[in-house]
Design a protein around this motif. Sequence first.
Motif, PDB file in Angstrom:
ATOM      1  N   GLU A 195       0.828  -1.204   0.000  1.00  0.00           N
ATOM      2  CA  GLU A 195       0.000   0.000   0.000  1.00  0.00           C
ATOM      3  C   GLU A 195       0.863   1.255   0.000  1.00  0.00           C
ATOM      4  O   GLU A 195       0.450   2.303  -0.513  1.00  0.00           O
ATOM      5  CB  GLU A 195      -0.950   0.006   1.202  1.00  0.00           C
ATOM      6  N   ASP A 198       1.748   1.782  -3.605  1.00  0.00           N
ATOM      7  CA  ASP A 198       0.563   2.227  -4.331  1.00  0.00           C
ATOM      8  C   ASP A 198       0.287   3.702  -4.073  1.00  0.00           C
ATOM      9  O   ASP A 198      -0.077   4.456  -4.978  1.00  0.00           O
ATOM     10  CB  ASP A 198      -0.635   1.381  -3.893  1.00  0.00           C
ATOM     11  N   LYS A 222      -0.804  -2.028 -12.573  1.00  0.00           N
ATOM     12  CA  LYS A 222      -2.033  -2.699 -12.141  1.00  0.00           C
ATOM     13  C   LYS A 222      -2.783  -3.302 -13.326  1.00  0.00           C
ATOM     14  O   LYS A 222      -3.418  -4.352 -13.215  1.00  0.00           O
ATOM     15  CB  LYS A 222      -2.952  -1.708 -11.416  1.00  0.00           C
ATOM     16  N   THR A 284     -14.417  -4.137  -8.160  1.00  0.00           N
ATOM     17  CA  THR A 284     -13.207  -3.321  -8.076  1.00  0.00           C
ATOM     18  C   THR A 284     -12.143  -3.865  -9.019  1.00  0.00           C
ATOM     19  O   THR A 284     -12.167  -5.036  -9.406  1.00  0.00           O
ATOM     20  CB  THR A 284     -12.638  -3.301  -6.649  1.00  0.00           C
ATOM     21  N   ASN A 287      -5.950  -5.003  -7.289  1.00  0.00           N
ATOM     22  CA  ASN A 287      -5.075  -4.119  -6.530  1.00  0.00           C
ATOM     23  C   ASN A 287      -3.621  -4.512  -6.738  1.00  0.00           C
ATOM     24  O   ASN A 287      -3.311  -5.504  -7.405  1.00  0.00           O
ATOM     25  CB  ASN A 287      -5.446  -4.116  -5.039  1.00  0.00           C
TER      26      ASN A 287
END
Length: 309
Positions: A195, A198, A222, A284, A287
């Motif tokens: 994260e 990201d 991604k 979604t 990720n």
Amino acid sequence: MTSSTTGPAAIDARGVVKSFGSVHAVRGVDLRVQPGEIVAFLGPNGAGKTTTIDMILGLTNPDSGSIEVFGHNPRGAVARGLVSAVLQTGGLLKDLTVRETVELTASLFAEKRPVDEALERAGIRNLANRRVGLCSGGEQQRLRFAMALVSDPALLILDEPTTGMDVEARRSFWSAIRADAARARTVMFATHYLEEADEYADRIVLMRGGEIVADGPTSEIKNLVSGRVVHATLRDADLAALASLPGVESVETAGERVPIRTSDSDALARHLLTTTDARDVEITAQNLESVFLTLTADDAAPTLKEAVR
């Protein structure tokens, strides 16, 4: 952050190879980082990240190939104060105070920033008189950050900088890094916290087995893995039945919440809403963790970097 293409690259590695006995740690790495970029350097344990960083810092030499940092060999760039690093461990004397530690580091450079400025930018000026041995792990990492900043480097390399920090300490540390990067400093960091990559990186470089397997903007990395994830709240879900649906790649459970990876999210969502008791259906994109696991798997394609570079 906007990178510059004028002048020498911050990092210019060409055909870099490094082995330790029979272990081939780095296999022909080509890497060019422009001034002003913020680059996340990712890969599983043993991918070759730390060895590559050590060569960029001049701590070890490649067996073949070349590395330049702002047009200089790595050791020359370090000696000129052009590059500094925040490493995971080492380099701290427990009996010195925080200020004394940064002053000692500053004494090594002919050109340097004021010690108080480095402490302030690292967020530890209030700890200046505390002995290093009494600082927490997160505070010691911030001290390493201040030590790296005191030479006002053009390139800052961070190797797992937030290991051992709690969530609040990590957030505070990255706030300090982001503020410093706003000064057009080049930042390259290795982390296991995806994260962080990201959220803070402009570009991701992913290594596997000593090679770069993906290199490009975070959004494009991604997109290397196709498909979507459909999340639904479904009590007593029949996982086997869901897994057998067309396009479904994997099904997991987290209590009543069921994430399903699929290549046809629209068809799956229609099925859930019309033939099951599913509610709170959400679709979604993949990720960064999904991409990381896919591209670093043993059966992944040998290289995908040309897909984004």
